[in-house]
Scaffold this motif. Sequence first.
Motif, PDB file in Angstrom:
ATOM      1  N   GLU A  18       0.815  -1.211   0.000  1.00 39.35           N
ATOM      2  CA  GLU A  18       0.000   0.000   0.000  1.00 39.35           C
ATOM      3  C   GLU A  18       0.846   1.258   0.000  1.00 39.35           C
ATOM      4  O   GLU A  18       0.344   2.352   0.220  1.00 39.35           O
TER       5      GLU A  18
ATOM      6  N   ALA B  33       4.116   3.959   0.888  1.00 35.44           N
ATOM      7  CA  ALA B  33       4.543   4.687   2.084  1.00 35.44           C
ATOM      8  C   ALA B  33       3.342   5.226   2.855  1.00 35.44           C
ATOM      9  O   ALA B  33       3.316   5.172   4.088  1.00 35.44           O
ATOM     10  N   GLU B  34       2.351   5.734   2.142  1.00 34.30           N
ATOM     11  CA  GLU B  34       1.182   6.297   2.820  1.00 34.30           C
ATOM     12  C   GLU B  34       0.424   5.232   3.608  1.00 34.30           C
ATOM     13  O   GLU B  34       0.055   5.446   4.763  1.00 34.30           O
ATOM     14  N   GLY B  35       0.205   4.071   3.018  1.00 39.20           N
ATOM     15  CA  GLY B  35      -0.487   2.994   3.721  1.00 39.20           C
ATOM     16  C   GLY B  35       0.280   2.530   4.945  1.00 39.20           C
ATOM     17  O   GLY B  35      -0.302   2.286   6.007  1.00 39.20           O
TER      18      GLY B  35
ATOM     19  N   GLU C 118       2.352   4.337   6.652  1.00 37.30           N
ATOM     20  CA  GLU C 118       2.271   5.412   7.639  1.00 37.30           C
ATOM     21  C   GLU C 118       0.926   5.404   8.363  1.00 37.30           C
ATOM     22  O   GLU C 118       0.862   5.627   9.572  1.00 37.30           O
ATOM     23  N   PHE C 119      -0.158   5.130   7.647  1.00 41.55           N
ATOM     24  CA  PHE C 119      -1.474   5.036   8.292  1.00 41.55           C
ATOM     25  C   PHE C 119      -1.477   3.936   9.348  1.00 41.55           C
ATOM     26  O   PHE C 119      -1.957   4.124  10.458  1.00 41.55           O
TER      27      PHE C 119
ATOM     28  N   THR D  76       0.573   4.978  12.304  1.00 40.85           N
ATOM     29  CA  THR D  76      -0.139   6.016  13.057  1.00 40.85           C
ATOM     30  C   THR D  76      -1.133   5.384  14.017  1.00 40.85           C
ATOM     31  O   THR D  76      -1.244   5.796  15.173  1.00 40.85           O
TER      32      THR D  76
ATOM     33  N   ARG E  65      10.664   6.320   8.704  1.00 43.19           N
ATOM     34  CA  ARG E  65       9.207   6.509   8.770  1.00 43.19           C
ATOM     35  C   ARG E  65       8.707   6.170  10.176  1.00 43.19           C
ATOM     36  O   ARG E  65       7.912   6.896  10.768  1.00 43.19           O
TER      37      ARG E  65
ATOM     38  N   ARG F 136       2.275  12.428  12.972  1.00 42.32           N
ATOM     39  CA  ARG F 136       1.213  11.515  12.571  1.00 42.32           C
ATOM     40  C   ARG F 136       0.569  12.038  11.293  1.00 42.32           C
ATOM     41  O   ARG F 136       0.419  13.242  11.115  1.00 42.32           O
ATOM     42  N   ASP F 137       0.181  11.120  10.435  1.00 40.00           N
ATOM     43  CA  ASP F 137      -0.516  11.518   9.225  1.00 40.00           C
ATOM     44  C   ASP F 137      -1.864  12.115   9.628  1.00 40.00           C
ATOM     45  O   ASP F 137      -2.623  11.484  10.367  1.00 40.00           O
TER      46      ASP F 137
ATOM     47  N   ARG G 131      -4.670  12.407   8.207  1.00 34.73           N
ATOM     48  CA  ARG G 131      -5.866  11.642   7.855  1.00 34.73           C
ATOM     49  C   ARG G 131      -6.145  10.535   8.873  1.00 34.73           C
ATOM     50  O   ARG G 131      -7.296  10.241   9.173  1.00 34.73           O
TER      51      ARG G 131
ATOM     52  N   HIS H 137      -8.126   3.088   2.717  1.00 35.97           N
ATOM     53  CA  HIS H 137      -6.933   3.298   1.887  1.00 35.97           C
ATOM     54  C   HIS H 137      -6.524   1.934   1.354  1.00 35.97           C
ATOM     55  O   HIS H 137      -6.183   1.035   2.133  1.00 35.97           O
TER      56      HIS H 137
END
Length: 158
Positions: free
Chosen positions: A26, A28-30, A32-33, A36, A92, A101-102, A104, A140
């Motif tokens: 998913e 880097a964003e996934g 990170e979620f 988080t 990360r 923290r992200d 979202r 996501h």
Amino acid sequence: MGRRINHNENDVDLLARLMLAEAVGEGAEGMEFVGTVVANRVEADCEPDFRNLRNIRHAIYQTIPGTGIPHFEPVLNGALYTQRPTEEDLQRARNLLHGHRDPRARMSLWFFNPSPGQAYRDPCTPTMPRSPMTQFEFAHKNHCFYVGVPNYCPEFYR
């Protein structure tokens, strides 16, 4: 921004491994979620689900009350132990532990994949299975993310 969580390099490595095992496909964003949510659980420190999770290790190895079953699938199936994080993955994880923290996922305390092993994600449910105190927040890629219902965990949702 969230609260900085006390940690050492073993905690950084463990969090990076969990993020990879849960969400490597998913991006880097996934990842990170996912990270988080784990950091949020330590920060929340509220009944009944997250009381006394003093550090990342406690949050990652937490079990479902009364069952002994780990909350996170990679702990249960061993995928946590086969990951080899890169320096980018470790950074990360460090950033999350330092309080970044992200936005979202900043209020998310749960996530799950409703269709593991499938090429597509089944629709997210309004509440997370077996967790009636949750409400769907966003999706996501393969994961659905959830927050607490109103008045759940006021220590965290202030």
